[in-house]
Each structure stands twice: as structure tokens, then as C-alpha cells.
Write a protein that holds these residues in place. Structure first.
Motif, PDB file in Angstrom:
ATOM      1  N   PRO A 194       0.841  -1.197   0.000  1.00 55.11           N
ATOM      2  CA  PRO A 194       0.000   0.000   0.000  1.00 55.11           C
ATOM      3  C   PRO A 194       0.875   1.245   0.000  1.00 55.11           C
ATOM      4  N   PRO A 195       0.345   2.337  -0.497  1.00 55.37           N
ATOM      5  CA  PRO A 195       1.172   3.543  -0.595  1.00 55.37           C
ATOM      6  C   PRO A 195       1.521   4.122   0.778  1.00 55.37           C
ATOM      7  N   SER A 196       2.700   4.682   0.857  1.00 57.88           N
ATOM      8  CA  SER A 196       3.071   5.393   2.083  1.00 57.88           C
ATOM      9  C   SER A 196       2.252   6.678   2.155  1.00 57.88           C
ATOM     10  N   PHE A 197       2.046   7.178   3.361  1.00 56.69           N
ATOM     11  CA  PHE A 197       1.298   8.426   3.512  1.00 56.69           C
ATOM     12  C   PHE A 197       2.011   9.579   2.821  1.00 56.69           C
ATOM     13  N   ALA A 198       3.343   9.545   2.802  1.00 54.31           N
ATOM     14  CA  ALA A 198       4.095  10.612   2.129  1.00 54.31           C
ATOM     15  C   ALA A 198       3.775  10.632   0.635  1.00 54.31           C
ATOM     16  N   SER A 199       3.693   9.446   0.015  1.00 55.51           N
ATOM     17  CA  SER A 199       3.370   9.411  -1.414  1.00 55.51           C
ATOM     18  C   SER A 199       1.912   9.792  -1.662  1.00 55.51           C
ATOM     19  N   ILE A 200       1.029   9.401  -0.758  1.00 58.02           N
ATOM     20  CA  ILE A 200      -0.375   9.796  -0.887  1.00 58.02           C
ATOM     21  C   ILE A 200      -0.484  11.322  -0.839  1.00 58.02           C
ATOM     22  N   ALA A 201       0.242  11.939   0.087  1.00 59.46           N
ATOM     23  CA  ALA A 201       0.193  13.397   0.249  1.00 59.46           C
ATOM     24  C   ALA A 201       0.647  14.115  -1.012  1.00 59.46           C
ATOM     25  N   VAL A 202       1.637  13.564  -1.682  1.00 58.36           N
ATOM     26  CA  VAL A 202       2.190  14.214  -2.872  1.00 58.36           C
ATOM     27  C   VAL A 202       1.310  14.002  -4.106  1.00 58.36           C
ATOM     28  N   TYR A 203       0.784  12.792  -4.261  1.00 58.67           N
ATOM     29  CA  TYR A 203       0.130  12.446  -5.524  1.00 58.67           C
ATOM     30  C   TYR A 203      -1.396  12.477  -5.506  1.00 58.67           C
ATOM     31  N   ARG A 204      -1.986  12.740  -4.371  1.00 60.78           N
ATOM     32  CA  ARG A 204      -3.450  12.757  -4.309  1.00 60.78           C
ATOM     33  C   ARG A 204      -3.963  14.096  -3.802  1.00 60.78           C
ATOM     34  N   LEU A 205      -5.101  14.505  -4.314  1.00 59.99           N
ATOM     35  CA  LEU A 205      -5.764  15.703  -3.821  1.00 59.99           C
ATOM     36  C   LEU A 205      -6.424  15.395  -2.478  1.00 59.99           C
ATOM     37  N   GLU A 206      -6.590  16.431  -1.667  1.00 56.64           N
ATOM     38  CA  GLU A 206      -7.217  16.252  -0.359  1.00 56.64           C
ATOM     39  C   GLU A 206      -8.587  15.581  -0.483  1.00 56.64           C
ATOM     40  N   SER A 207      -9.376  16.012  -1.443  1.00 54.00           N
ATOM     41  CA  SER A 207     -10.714  15.426  -1.614  1.00 54.00           C
ATOM     42  C   SER A 207     -10.629  13.953  -1.984  1.00 54.00           C
ATOM     43  N   ASN A 208      -9.619  13.581  -2.772  1.00 49.01           N
ATOM     44  CA  ASN A 208      -9.447  12.179  -3.159  1.00 49.01           C
ATOM     45  C   ASN A 208      -9.007  11.340  -1.961  1.00 49.01           C
ATOM     46  N   ILE A 209      -8.151  11.905  -1.112  1.00 50.25           N
ATOM     47  CA  ILE A 209      -7.716  11.195   0.093  1.00 50.25           C
ATOM     48  C   ILE A 209      -8.923  10.897   0.972  1.00 50.25           C
ATOM     49  N   ARG A 210      -9.752  11.912   1.187  1.00 51.00           N
ATOM     50  CA  ARG A 210     -10.965  11.742   2.006  1.00 51.00           C
ATOM     51  C   ARG A 210     -11.873  10.672   1.388  1.00 51.00           C
ATOM     52  N   ASP A 211     -12.062  10.737   0.071  1.00 47.02           N
ATOM     53  CA  ASP A 211     -12.918   9.752  -0.604  1.00 47.02           C
ATOM     54  C   ASP A 211     -12.384   8.334  -0.423  1.00 47.02           C
ATOM     55  N   LYS A 212     -11.067   8.163  -0.527  1.00 48.07           N
ATOM     56  CA  LYS A 212     -10.464   6.827  -0.379  1.00 48.07           C
ATOM     57  C   LYS A 212     -10.613   6.291   1.034  1.00 48.07           C
ATOM     58  N   ILE A 213     -10.619   7.191   2.020  1.00 46.36           N
ATOM     59  CA  ILE A 213     -10.818   6.748   3.404  1.00 46.36           C
ATOM     60  C   ILE A 213     -12.279   6.378   3.623  1.00 46.36           C
ATOM     61  N   ILE A 214     -13.170   7.182   3.080  1.00 43.19           N
ATOM     62  CA  ILE A 214     -14.603   6.945   3.279  1.00 43.19           C
ATOM     63  C   ILE A 214     -15.085   5.735   2.486  1.00 43.19           C
ATOM     64  N   GLU A 215     -14.543   5.549   1.294  1.00 41.97           N
ATOM     65  CA  GLU A 215     -14.889   4.393   0.458  1.00 41.97           C
ATOM     66  C   GLU A 215     -13.615   3.605   0.165  1.00 41.97           C
ATOM     67  N   PRO A 216     -13.173   2.783   1.117  1.00 41.86           N
ATOM     68  CA  PRO A 216     -11.874   2.119   0.985  1.00 41.86           C
ATOM     69  C   PRO A 216     -11.876   0.992  -0.048  1.00 41.86           C
ATOM     70  N   HIS A 217     -10.656   0.626  -0.449  1.00 41.39           N
ATOM     71  CA  HIS A 217     -10.501  -0.502  -1.364  1.00 41.39           C
ATOM     72  C   HIS A 217     -10.656  -1.801  -0.580  1.00 41.39           C
ATOM     73  N   VAL A 218     -10.785  -2.892  -1.284  1.00 37.98           N
ATOM     74  CA  VAL A 218     -10.904  -4.205  -0.654  1.00 37.98           C
ATOM     75  C   VAL A 218      -9.658  -4.462   0.180  1.00 37.98           C
ATOM     76  N   GLY A 219      -9.850  -4.887   1.401  1.00 45.34           N
ATOM     77  CA  GLY A 219      -8.744  -5.188   2.288  1.00 45.34           C
ATOM     78  C   GLY A 219      -8.402  -4.059   3.250  1.00 45.34           C
ATOM     79  N   MET A 220      -8.863  -2.842   2.948  1.00 42.19           N
ATOM     80  CA  MET A 220      -8.593  -1.715   3.837  1.00 42.19           C
ATOM     81  C   MET A 220      -9.682  -1.646   4.905  1.00 42.19           C
ATOM     82  N   ILE A 221      -9.295  -1.269   6.099  1.00 40.23           N
ATOM     83  CA  ILE A 221     -10.260  -1.125   7.193  1.00 40.23           C
ATOM     84  C   ILE A 221     -11.281  -0.063   6.803  1.00 40.23           C
TER      85      ILE A 221
END
Length: 103
Positions: free
Chosen positions: A52-79
Motif C-alpha cells: 500500500p502507498p506510504s502516507f508521504a506518497s499519498i500526500a504528494v500524488y493525491r488531492l485532499e478530496s481524493n484522500i478523504r474519498d479513499k478513506i470513506i470508500e476504501p478498497h478491498v482489504g482496507m479497514i
């Protein structure tokens, strides 16, 4: 009269949609230590990784809204934290992740 009511309702809806709290990156780090560290590298300056991506890479390559969306609607295997964390905590987690972006 109807226009006045409509304007009042519009103001009320806008006011209610604004959070009455401020996201707290320090609190977000604590949440990351509890919920995310088992899979993600959550440290500032950590090496980038993809799966899974490191938080540092997520911060650089994802928009804030996309980060929130990924947390709210996680991929298979994510809590699915939306069932255990209130939105304020999710916002704090997003604040922590975005704070890791190198300036």
C-alpha cells in the motif's frame, strides 16, 4: 415573501454544511498510529511505496478530496473506518496525511 424564505433557507443550508470544528493533524497522526500503521508507512519523509502507498506518497500524488474519498470508500482489504470514526476524525486523518507533503 417567498424569496426571503428561500434566501434564509439557502443561508441556513450553507451554514450547516460548514464544519464547526477544525481538523487536527496531530490527532490525525494518533489515529493513523492506531488504524493505518499496520499496512501504511505513516512517517513524514518515509520512502515512497506503491502497495500500500506510504502516507508521504499519498500526500504528494493525491488531492485532499481524493484522500478523504479513499478513506470513506476504501478498497478491498482496507479497514472501513467510516463505521468506527466520526467525520471529524476522518478530517483530522486527512489533515495529517496532507501535512506530509514536502513543501
Amino acid at each position: 415573501m417567498h424569496i426571503k424564505k428561500i434566501l434564509w433557507l439557502l443561508v441556513l443550508v450553507i451554514a450547516m454544511s460548514q464544519p464547526a470544528y477544525a481538523a487536527d493533524a496531530a490527532e490525525g497522526r494518533q489515529l493513523a498510529e492506531k488504524w493505518c500503521v499496520k499496512c501504511h508507512n505513516i512517517e513524514k519523509g518515509a520512502p515512497f511505496k506503491l502497495n500500500p502507498p506510504s502516507f508521504a506518497s499519498i500526500a504528494v500524488y493525491r488531492l485532499e478530496s481524493n484522500i478523504r474519498d479513499k478513506i470513506i470508500e476504501p478498497h478491498v482489504g482496507m479497514i472501513d473506518v467510516k463505521w468506527v470514526l466520526p467525520i471529524e476524525d476522518i478530517d483530522s486523518l486527512v489533515a495529517y496525511i496532507t501535512s506530509l507533503e514536502a513543501k
